[in-house]
Design an enzyme around this catalytic site. Structure first.
Site, PDB file in Angstrom:
ATOM      1  CB  VAL A  53      -0.967  -0.007   1.193  1.00 14.72           C
ATOM      2  CG1 VAL A  53      -1.800   1.277   1.208  1.00 14.72           C
ATOM      3  CG2 VAL A  53      -1.886  -1.209   1.135  1.00 14.72           C
TER       4      VAL A  53
ATOM      5  CE  LYS B  95      -7.488  -5.268   6.902  1.00 15.16           C
ATOM      6  NZ  LYS B  95      -6.861  -5.171   5.564  1.00 15.16           N
TER       7      LYS B  95
ATOM      8  CD  GLU C 146     -13.682   5.953   1.950  1.00 17.54           C
ATOM      9  OE1 GLU C 146     -14.267   4.861   1.846  1.00 17.54           O
ATOM     10  OE2 GLU C 146     -14.247   6.990   2.340  1.00 17.54           O
TER      11      GLU C 146
ATOM     12  CB  VAL D 190     -14.067  -0.193   5.330  1.00 15.40           C
ATOM     13  CG1 VAL D 190     -15.268  -1.047   4.920  1.00 15.40           C
ATOM     14  CG2 VAL D 190     -13.893  -0.215   6.841  1.00 15.40           C
TER      15      VAL D 190
ATOM     16  N   GLY E  58      -1.716 -14.795  -5.166  1.00 18.69           N
ATOM     17  CA  GLY E  58      -1.400 -13.605  -4.382  1.00 18.69           C
ATOM     18  C   GLY E  58      -2.579 -12.957  -3.694  1.00 18.69           C
TER      19      GLY E  58
ATOM     20  CD  GLU F 253      -0.747 -11.459   3.186  1.00 21.45           C
ATOM     21  OE1 GLU F 253       0.433 -11.878   3.111  1.00 21.45           O
ATOM     22  OE2 GLU F 253      -1.111 -10.354   2.745  1.00 21.45           O
TER      23      GLU F 253
ATOM     24  CG  ASP G  92      -9.766  -8.276   6.437  1.00 15.95           C
ATOM     25  OD1 ASP G  92      -8.862  -7.445   6.603  1.00 15.95           O
ATOM     26  OD2 ASP G  92     -10.606  -8.193   5.518  1.00 15.95           O
TER      27      ASP G  92
ATOM     28  CE  LYS H 138     -11.240  -5.132   5.125  1.00 20.31           C
ATOM     29  NZ  LYS H 138     -11.117  -5.948   3.884  1.00 20.31           N
TER      30      LYS H 138
END
Length: 403
Positions: free
Chosen positions: A12, A100, A124, A127, A182, A185, A196, A200
């Site tokens: 990211v 998150k 932003e 989520v 990919g 993980e 996860d 969220k």
């Protein structure tokens, strides 16, 4: 000039640097500012990077530089990222995050610190990756009392379920394929066990209902127990199995939030969301249902959301962008135990025994089923009522049916 520092140069973080430079002229024009990348914090060396002159290894360089206006946190987790976020906000710098876990666990405290310091804390990208949903929820839908948020919040689990449905792969085969591509993980537990999606839905619930909802308050069930038999039975009656996060407004200001697999009717738009795509449906008392759909992860889609927050702040760095909610409490959040559902049940036994136990039901069939295997849909009832009825059956699988 608005100067930006990025913490973490992984997927990211590197994407944010790329978008900031790739679309520099566009961002400048839309913000009426010169938005420039000044620092990238990472413990690793990147001698061949086009941003090699920006790298630092000591966060205090960023913390103590009065020219840094916006800090972008893409480290992940809730340890080092929490420390750096607190320090950045305390130093009077706005923070943008894609994290998150950090927002779901510490969002209230960090928003309070940002308010105290007169800066912004935006997230932003935490989520839905590149899907714009938090800002529309808090701005465009501000005139609504939100009644429910329900969505496919994890692309990895949605990909796995899609491959089980479309290609007939087992859970284990579909997971391996997701890892090879990919999408998952090496340790996929946060995805496949629902953690996860839980984080969220906590964030969505907090913004929808104005109180912090903590991950430990949200019952969470993943997809590891879903089999091809369940997929086939669901298909036989026009349903798709999806992992959903849900948050509902209850009586007396209470909130119900949970994560679990559901059978979703094929006519519901959520049933058609496949592969790594996410979709979030928000129900407001004025707008009705509004759905947000797109790629829920990935380098550039997630970076797009991060840069959107950067641009929002850069337009006027001296004006705090407001995200706020209350501190929450143990008493505020209810489990889904009181909610009534139809239920999908797969068991070993006979339909006569199932009807005797459960009363009215809809029998299901699939090709190649073992002789002793049965499956059916119940009438609406709570989970406690269902457990009483199923006590004498050899139950293999139980899944909620989304109304």
């Amino acid at each position: 000039m608005v100067n930006v520092a990025i913490l973490g140069f992984g997927t990211v973080g590197s994407g944010v640097a790329e978008v900031l430079t790739m679309n520099q002229a566009l961002i400048d024009r839309r913000t009426n500012q010169q938005v420039r990348l000044k620092y990238i914090l990472d413990v690793r060396d990147f001698p061949d990077s086009p941003y090699k002159d920006c790298f630092v290894k000591d966060f205090s360089v960023i913390e103590n530089d009065p020219e840094v206006d916006i800090v972008v946190e893409t480290i992940g987790g809730a340890t080092v990222a929490l420390d750096f976020t607190r320090r950045a906000l305390a130093a009077g710098k706005s923070v943008v995050s894609s994290n998150k876990e950090l927002v779901a666990t510490h969002g209230y405290d960090l928003l309070q610190l940002a308010k105290e310091k007169g800066v912004s804390y935006l997230f932003e990208a935490s989520v839905g990756g590149g899907i714009p949903v938090l800002r529309p929820l808090t701005n465009c839908l501000a005139g609504n009392e939100v009644e429910q948020v329900c969505g496919i919040l994890n692309g990895t689990t949605n990909y796995i379920l899609t491959r089980m449905i479309r290609a007939g792969l087992s859970f284990e085969q579909a997971l391996k394929e997701a890892q090879d591509n990919g999408y998952a993980e090496r340790d996929p537990s946060a995805d496949i066990e629902g953690h996860d999606a839980c984080r969220k839905i906590c964030i969505l619930a907090a913004l929808s209902f104005d109180e912090h909802v903590y991950p430990e308050q949200v019952p969470t069930q993943g997809i590891t127990a879903i089999t091809l038999a369940d997929v086939d039975y669901a298909n036989s009656c026009g349903y798709k199995i999806k992992l959903l996060g849900r948050a509902l407004r209850m009586d007396e200001g209470k909130i119900c939030a949970y994560v679990a697999p559901h059978l979703v009717n094929g006519s519901d738009p959520l049933a058609g969301v496949e592969d790594v795509f996410n979709a979030i449906k928000i129900t407001g008392n004025a707008v009705g249902d509004a759905m947000f759909y797109g790629r829920g992860a990935g380098k550039l889609p997630t970076a797009s959301a991060v840069v959107g927050d950067i641009a929002d702040i850069a337009k006027d760095v001296k004006t705090r962008k407001c995200n706020e909610w209350g501190p929450g409490s143990k008493e505020l959040v209810e489990t889904p135990d009181a909610l009534a559902f139809r239920w999908y049940v797969r068991a070993n036994g006979t339909m006569d025994a199932a009807r005797k136990a459960c009363g009215e039901l809809t029998a299901l069939a699939r090709g190649g089923a073992p002789a002793q295997e049965i499956a059916f849909l119940t009438e609406e009832m709570t989970q406690a009522q269902l457990e009483v009825k199923l006590a004498g059956l050899d139950v293999q699988s139980v899944i909620r049916v989304l109304a």
